[in-house]
Design an enzyme around this catalytic site. Structure first.
Site, short mmCIF file in Angstrom:
data_model
loop_
_atom_site.label_atom_id
_atom_site.label_comp_id
_atom_site.label_asym_id
_atom_site.label_seq_id
_atom_site.Cartn_x
_atom_site.Cartn_y
_atom_site.Cartn_z
CB CYS A 175 51.62 35.69 46.17
SG CYS A 175 51.03 37.27 46.76
CG HIS B 95 57.09 43.14 45.19
ND1 HIS B 95 57.50 44.29 44.57
CD2 HIS B 95 55.74 43.12 45.07
CE1 HIS B 95 56.46 44.95 44.11
NE2 HIS B 95 55.38 44.26 44.38
CG HIS C 70 53.11 34.17 51.11
ND1 HIS C 70 53.82 34.53 49.98
CD2 HIS C 70 51.95 34.85 51.06
CE1 HIS C 70 53.10 35.40 49.28
NE2 HIS C 70 51.96 35.61 49.92
CB CYS D 67 48.18 35.23 50.25
SG CYS D 67 48.86 36.90 50.02
#
Length: 364
Positions: A42, A47, A63, A166
């Site tokens: 993701c 980031h 995650h 997610c």
């Protein structure tokens, strides 16, 4: 005895992933040991990897996952070994003021605690390796609190339902749970990556009449139309983008969604909504410390500028979304463009950086 697990660890921002053997402490009170079967890559992980969001290194990222319960700690009542589960960034403690107001928010007070580094179950040579947001799924096994995982049906394939942990839920939920788009609405989606295409998918399911996809990559047009986009706009080909989008929507969109994380685009998404009732949603994660601004008079007539976390979904919505996938109501397969073993996870991150992939899944 700690369990030795294989994991992809990042020792410092922008350094290559290293496949390490970590020691994983077993589940404590209210915790569950999970065998991770698949995990998605993701942009939120990216980031942190790039140092744009602060975190404690070395770190076990990841995650978005799906797996099987192996062992339950003391006082775990909702799960048993063999259950198929999906972790979620937002826990549900069931006790706080947020959990008591499901009509107001999908958040839980515990979510704020787990967005900060804390004690980890993972270590290497006696030193801790942090779990990103208390999860850490780039490993064969992980230990999680039971209030942050959802039990799902056993016949749903781990690949691609990990995506529901997610990206898919963030996009589909933004359209259907947060915005609650009405049939016949006009919608503009900025950024047609893994989140944006799911916003498109959610808008189509909700019955939107006009769905405009905005992206600088012309290669995105074909898949965007497949998912429901009625008009594709490349900003590089339009001199005055906001005016153009206002015209296409007959005076401004009912709903817009910024799915990139660029403050200037967030403002642009806000400015091309209907001035009386338009609602602009910020979904993209901007670099830490970024700011966004607007002209106050653009708010006075009724425009709204807001955000939604994880698509406005609560933990108990995940099994329902898995059902939608199994029943053919939503399409995830076309969005998973690459599958890699754990040893090649660095390639997946490079494809995210270049925009080459929509969603990459690591199969453990």
């Amino acid at each position: 005895m700690p369990l030795n697990v294989r994991a992809a660890v990042v020792h410092a921002p922008n350094e290559p992933f290293v496949i390490e053997t970590l020691q994983l402490e077993g589940p404590g009170k209210g915790e569950v040991l999970i065998h991770v079967k698949t995990t998605g890559l993701c942009h939120s992980d990216l980031h942190v990897y790039e140092g744009k969001a602060p975190w404690q290194f070395p770190v076990l990222l990841g995650h978005e996952a799906a797996g099987v319960v192996v062992e339950c700690g003391p006082d775990v009542t909702r799960f048993k070994p063999g259950d198929h589960v999906i972790p979620f960034l937002i826990p549900h403690c069931g006790k706080c003021q947020y959990c008591a107001r499901p009509e107001k928010t999908n958040l839980c007070v515990e979510a704020f605690n787990r967005l900060r580094p804390r004690e980890s179950h993972f270590s290497m040579n006696g030193k801790p390796v942090s779990q990103l947001w208390g999860l850490g799924t780039f490993a064969d096994y992980t230990v999680l609190p039971e209030d942050t995982i959802a039990k799902v049906r056993d016949d749903a394939p781990f690949d691609p339902i990990c995506y529901i942990g997610c990206g898919a839920t963030t996009g589909i939920g933004a359209a259907m749970f947060s915005a609650r788009i009405e049939p016949g609405s006009s919608v503009i989606v900025f950024g047609l990556g893994g989140i944006g295409l799911n916003v498109v998918q959610g808008a189509r399911l909700a019955g939107a009449k006009i769905i405009i996809g905005v992206d600088m990559n012309p290669a995105k047009e074909a898949v965007a139309r497949q998912f429901g986009v009625t008009e594709f706009v490349n900003p590089k080909e339009i001199e005055k983008l906001t005016s153009h989008l206002m015209k296409l929507t007959g005076g401004g969109a009912d709903y817009t969604f910024e799915c990139i994380g660029i403050p200037q685009v967030m403002r642009q998404a806000f400015e091309c909504t209907n001035p009386a009732w338009g609602k602009a949603y910020v979904i993209g994660v901007a670099p830490h410390g970024s700011e966004v601004s607007a002209i106050p008079t653009q708010l006075m007539m009724g425009r709204q500028w807001t955000g939604c976390y994880m698509g406005g979904a609560r933990l108990d919505r995940l099994p329902e979304i898995v059902d939608w996938y199994v029943d053919g109501k939503i399409n995830l397969d076309a969005l998973v463009t690459h599958r890699l073993p754990l040893e090649r996870i660095g390639e997946g991150f490079r494809m995210m950086q270049s925009g080459e992939s929509i969603r990459t899944i690591v199969v453990l």
